[in-house]
Design an enzyme around this catalytic site. Sequence first.
Site, PDB file in Angstrom:
ATOM      1  NE  ARG A 311      -7.912   4.312   4.984  1.00  0.00           N
ATOM      2  CZ  ARG A 311      -7.806   5.239   4.013  1.00  0.00           C
ATOM      3  NH1 ARG A 311      -8.394   6.414   4.145  1.00  0.00           N
ATOM      4  NH2 ARG A 311      -7.129   4.988   2.926  1.00  0.00           N
ATOM      5  CD  GLU A 767     -13.656   4.100   2.820  1.00  0.00           C
ATOM      6  OE1 GLU A 767     -12.888   4.592   1.968  1.00  0.00           O
ATOM      7  OE2 GLU A 767     -13.297   3.249   3.639  1.00  0.00           O
TER       8      GLU A 767
END
Lengths: 812, 168
Positions: A311, A767
């Site tokens: 990621r 997030e």
Amino acid sequence: MSVASPLPHDSAALHVTGTARYIDDLPVPAGTLHLAFGLSEVACGAITSVDLDAVRAAPGVVMVLTADDLPFANDVSPSNHDEPLLAVGRVHYAGQPIFAVVADSHLNARHAARLGQIKIAAETPILTVEDALAANSRFEDGPRIWTKGDVGTALSGAAHRIKGRIDMGGQEHFYLEGQAALALPQEGGDMTVHSSTQHPTEIQHKVAEALGVPMHAVRVEVRRMGGGFGGKESQGNALAVACAVAARATGRPCKMRYDRDDDMIVTGKRHDFRIDYDAGFDEGGRLLGVDFTQYTRCGWAMDLSLPVADRAMLHSDNAYLLDACRITSHRLKTHTQSATAFRGFGGPQGVLGIERVMDHAAHVLGMDPVALRRVNYYAPMNAATDGAGGHVAGGLSAPRPAPPPEDISKTESEADLTSRGAQTVADDRVAVPEAAVNTTPYGMAVTDFILDAMTESLLATSDYHARKAAIADWNAANPLLKRGIGFSPVKFGVSFTLTHLNQAGALVHVYQDGSVHLNHGGTEMGQGLFQKVAQVAAARFGIDVAQVKITATDTGKVPNTSATAASSGADLNGMAVANACDIIRARIAEHLADAHQTAVADVQFAQGRVRVGGKDMSFAEAAMLAYQARVSLSATGFYKTPDLAWDRVKGQGRPFFYFAQGAAVTEVVIDTLTGENRILRCDILHDAGDSLNPALDLGQIEGGYVQGAGWLTTEELIWDDKGRLRTHAPSTYKIPACGDRPDVFNVALWDQPNPAATIYRSKAVGEPPFMHGISAFAALGDAVAACGPVWPDLQAPATPEAILAAVKRARG
Amino acid sequence: MKTSLTINGTEHQLDADSRTTLLDALRNHLDLTGTKKGCDHGQCGACTLIVNGRRINSCLSLACMHDGDEITTIEGLGQPGNLSDLQDAFVKHDGFQCGYCTPGQICSATAMLQEVKDGWPSHVSADLTGDVDLTNAEISERMSGNLCRCAAYPNIVDAIRETAEGRK
């Protein structure tokens, strides 16, 4: 209409009166035992002798467990089976559990755990990036490398070449409620576990393996957590498994919670990263090519490090179209805590890499950092699509009219979509566009980019240009204090990158009095998921949210759940719940339409009423009629995110369903004599799509920013040269306090529906706002740069020490 | 060791080891679990409660030191259906996310508002002798002993300020 309302958190009245129960608050049966781990004080070495006689003889001790006493799997790893519950033969970090004490009280267990005589032949630990590279200590055979275009040619031909390095520290989760579990033995060898976990199914799985029973013999329940932030995605496994094994062995309920210091010493944290960059820009600030090398210390076990590092690579572009790039990722194995999930999951580290490149380039080119960024933005979403693009009406969502009742005449009502054992992961690869037209380095077309319009709006509402000029004047007149202003955008990919995790189930019952019992696979850790999903259920039935009972997440009600992570909780579970509600609603509608000799589509559910063929009844009356007609009022629901296809080895495909976006401007002041600093003002414009609950979303954005700023300013983890964590309590590890938040804090939602077909066109919000904290780091860099002509190369976290060092560099 | 504690108006007889903290006495001996254990070091504020009108970290105080003291915990400030004005304001302003620090925040703020009323200055007070002007900076300074990892701070400050204004 319950959706889009700013309703308070579902447990609001319980929280403010201290009656919301966490694991440690649950009344326990008489005879409950308590556990504590005996920990390694050495980071690396072979265990030469274990003498636990004093532990066994300590007051209140009932049992002591070592690896040899575990009847089945000695494994609490979420991935690679490389993480034993109790050490076998060797220790791999200072803090690793070696034995477990089972005693009649929490304090007796902790006292006894200190009495173990463990001899370890200590070896030199691998601690730093340099150590790990020298020893080639890593996960996977070598670095992962993704490329796009010809980066070598792009760099060599660039007018401006910028090279640098940024080190960014890790981060302790510091959930206020520490890790905790309670195992209650049941008849016939079954086990019920209460766990403070984001991932009940994994707890169930690991406990079943440890007890040598099928998953059906283990039930896991989670009502709520006192914060998670990713730290309870895998780190609760050890406590739950230890309690279950001890409960099986003793036949008594067993409970464990880590003391705060143990929690910080034992559990994994955010991955720290070093990112080296080599970037080439043209005269106008366009980034022609960039070569990133990311190094991350994963700790001793794999845990979730591979998807975290992936990621970070996936967010190396952030908001910018990269025509030529190379991203190299080293996943280093060190003798430290096994780094784990933390809000953003590698995304913030990848984003900070390129944001640093942008600020460095702006300094070298003498350009405004925002202007330079905008030169490099992805092309905006087509203005014709969903009325977006040119839409600049950012701001707090105004109350919206309720969506019209949907046509449910075509709903498939009978299929039980949760019986998905035979379902396979979709294998149809999404076609990758051939030309590099608005595509990410991993070949995904960016079709929903809205940051250009958002930036325009934020610059206006934050008065960016005027304040920047005022700060320059102020700095010219003030030799000791310096102000700075920073900007950062975020484009965050939403979906689990392990595609098969993008699924969710739900179980909904309607009782004959019209009240609704709601259950789904998501867990509540304060983010407000339960309330949002209840709002969805209420909207589907056209009833008040007070008629919906929110219940604890329970593996016995909804199986095979994914972790509540990757910001996906509302996206996945909201859809699954909508599916279950629609099935029941269709059954009720079908019965009423039949009884009133009208079409199913003419049955309307709204404002707590059901209207059919000129008759108007309460939802409760409709439920009662359906019940009396022997219509099933219970259904499971299921959802899987469409259109995902991702090859992580090649780094190609469409890993994300859509991108959540936002931008922030922060102003700070530093003291050049002490390095002390303050955030003076922050303005954020954030994209939550059509917000399911604007009040909860604003809370996520504000909290995410403060936590992100904490990561990059005050929160510093220190290991000594023996690999011992020296910052293992709030006395030495500083998370933001009330006075650390910006005094002027303007947060607004970008009010525009998600082009992707998510639940009520909302966007994930857990997030993405974390990365707004990067604007605070950029502002500190700007303030430091005001001290002299040299690029100050501020490192993270920007503690007073780091700021003073950067001030010195700036002065040359 | 026997200790008599008056908690939320009710007298309790505690017979516990003299090293038992007030926090553990409440949670483990008297089944009052509203007061939370965050760090057990006196640094996070989750265990804040009110003793004889003053806020303290109950993890840093031994139960046996409080013989005869009047102790107010979160359970004593109000219950669902009968919230104090401050509890009500926390609900209205979403002054929490996970809720774990909330009992401590509310106990702390309850006593803090009394300190302000009594004219106690803080580190950021410009005037050490006059009435306290309860600005955001004053609230932040006076509430910085109560950590909230979810960082619901803006809403906590709003809830406290509105309560203070409502009492004027």
